[in-house]
Design an enzyme around this catalytic site. Structure first.
Site, mmCIF file in Angstrom:
data_model
loop_
_atom_site.group_PDB
_atom_site.id
_atom_site.type_symbol
_atom_site.label_atom_id
_atom_site.label_comp_id
_atom_site.label_asym_id
_atom_site.label_seq_id
_atom_site.Cartn_x
_atom_site.Cartn_y
_atom_site.Cartn_z
ATOM 1 C CG LEU A 41 39.251 36.694 17.461
ATOM 2 C CD1 LEU A 41 39.995 37.667 18.354
ATOM 3 C CD2 LEU A 41 40.145 35.528 17.043
ATOM 4 C CG ASP A 42 38.776 40.263 15.245
ATOM 5 O OD1 ASP A 42 39.021 41.086 16.149
ATOM 6 O OD2 ASP A 42 39.666 39.732 14.550
ATOM 7 C CD GLU A 43 32.549 35.991 14.858
ATOM 8 O OE1 GLU A 43 31.523 35.619 15.470
ATOM 9 O OE2 GLU A 43 33.213 35.247 14.115
#
Length: 288
Positions: A230-232
């Protein structure tokens, strides 16, 4: 005014090996292709080589088919994966959005004015709010509501629409939904997300208000490829602006949205210009 023809773009990567630059540049010269721009990088950690070339064929009879037939034996010798992009190619970019319109507005403006050399065949949202904006640009808009119970069905509908409109790239222009692992797998390497970058990291609801409470001194944004982290995902571009005590939460939001717009624009531009290479969990980006 000098009229500059759009170039052909050659990109390639392969294991690090002596002669990687030479095999490409020598071929370009022998084939009569004038090199306008060249970037290369050899990653000593991953042991991989990356190269991007913009060139103008000097032979009017130039053909991509002949280029491939003649270059492939040399590429095979180096275990090289390569791609050739035509000057007239305009990638088809689907946009996913929720209610925030700043990134969508910016992308549609840049598309309309030619700053982004793309086609936008479809806009998909989990809210109806931005339908009028899409209609003004004569772009099909699909409102697909989502709940925890309907999420699998809604994501399947999105993938079907992406296939229907032959989307090459998907942009999450502030699409405020966490994608399922299945959806992330479907979009792996061909979807770009944008989100704020605040230090320290403020997550959850009202991040700019949280940041203001702590006296944040800079706001920023990160554009990255979508994956199951997530978001990485692998980062393409980042932007930053300093702020101070005179910035109230609304000011931080406005400044943050400005950074998000330009950061996302640059990420998409680099992607469609074939300037970004995936290198494991990282990226190699030959910025212009």
């Amino acid at each position: 005014m000098v009229h500059i023809k759009k170039p052909w773009i050659f990109t390639a990567s392969c294991p690090s090996k002596l002669g990687t630059v030479d095999v490409v540049t020598r071929f370009m010269a022998e084939a009569g292709n004038y090199v306008d721009e060249i970037h290369s990088f050899d990653d000593h950690v991953s042991k991989r080589f990356f190269i991007r070339i913009e060139f103008q064929p000097q032979n009017e009879a130039f053909s991509a088919k002949q280029f491939g037939e003649e270059f492939e034996p040399r590429a095979t010798e180096f275990g090289m994966t390569w791609e050739l992009t035509k000057p007239e190619h305009k990638p088809r970019v689907a946009i996913l959005v929720s209610k925030y319109d700043h990134c969508l507005n910016d992308l549609l403006y840049r598309h309309r004015t030619g700053q982004l050399n793309i086609e936008v065949p479809v806009i998909i949202s989990n809210h109806p709010d931005l339908k009028a904006l899409a209609e003004w640009h004569d772009i099909p808009y699909y409102h697909l509501p989502i709940t925890a119970e309907t999420k699998p069905q809604q994501e399947k509908q999105i993938i079907e629409l992406l296939d229907q409109y032959d989307a090459e790239l998907v942009v999450l222009a502030r699409y405020m939904q966490v994608l399922s692992p299945w959806m992330c797998d479907q979009l792996n390497g061909k979807a770009i997300n944008i989100h704020h970058s605040l230090l320290p990291g403020f997550k959850g609801a009202r991040p700019y208000h949280q940041a203001w409470e702590k006296g944040v001194k800079m706001v920023g944004a990160t554009a990255h490829y979508v994956n199951n982290d997530l978001d990485e995902g692998p980062i393409i571009t980042q932007g930053i602006q300093t702020v101070d005590h005179a910035f109230y939460p609304e000011d931080l939001i406005s400044k943050g949205q400005d950074v998000e717009r330009i950061t996302l624009f640059n990420a998409i531009r680099y992607h469609i210009e074939k300037r970004v290479f995936l290198n494991g969990s990282r990226t190699v980006v030959f910025s212009s």
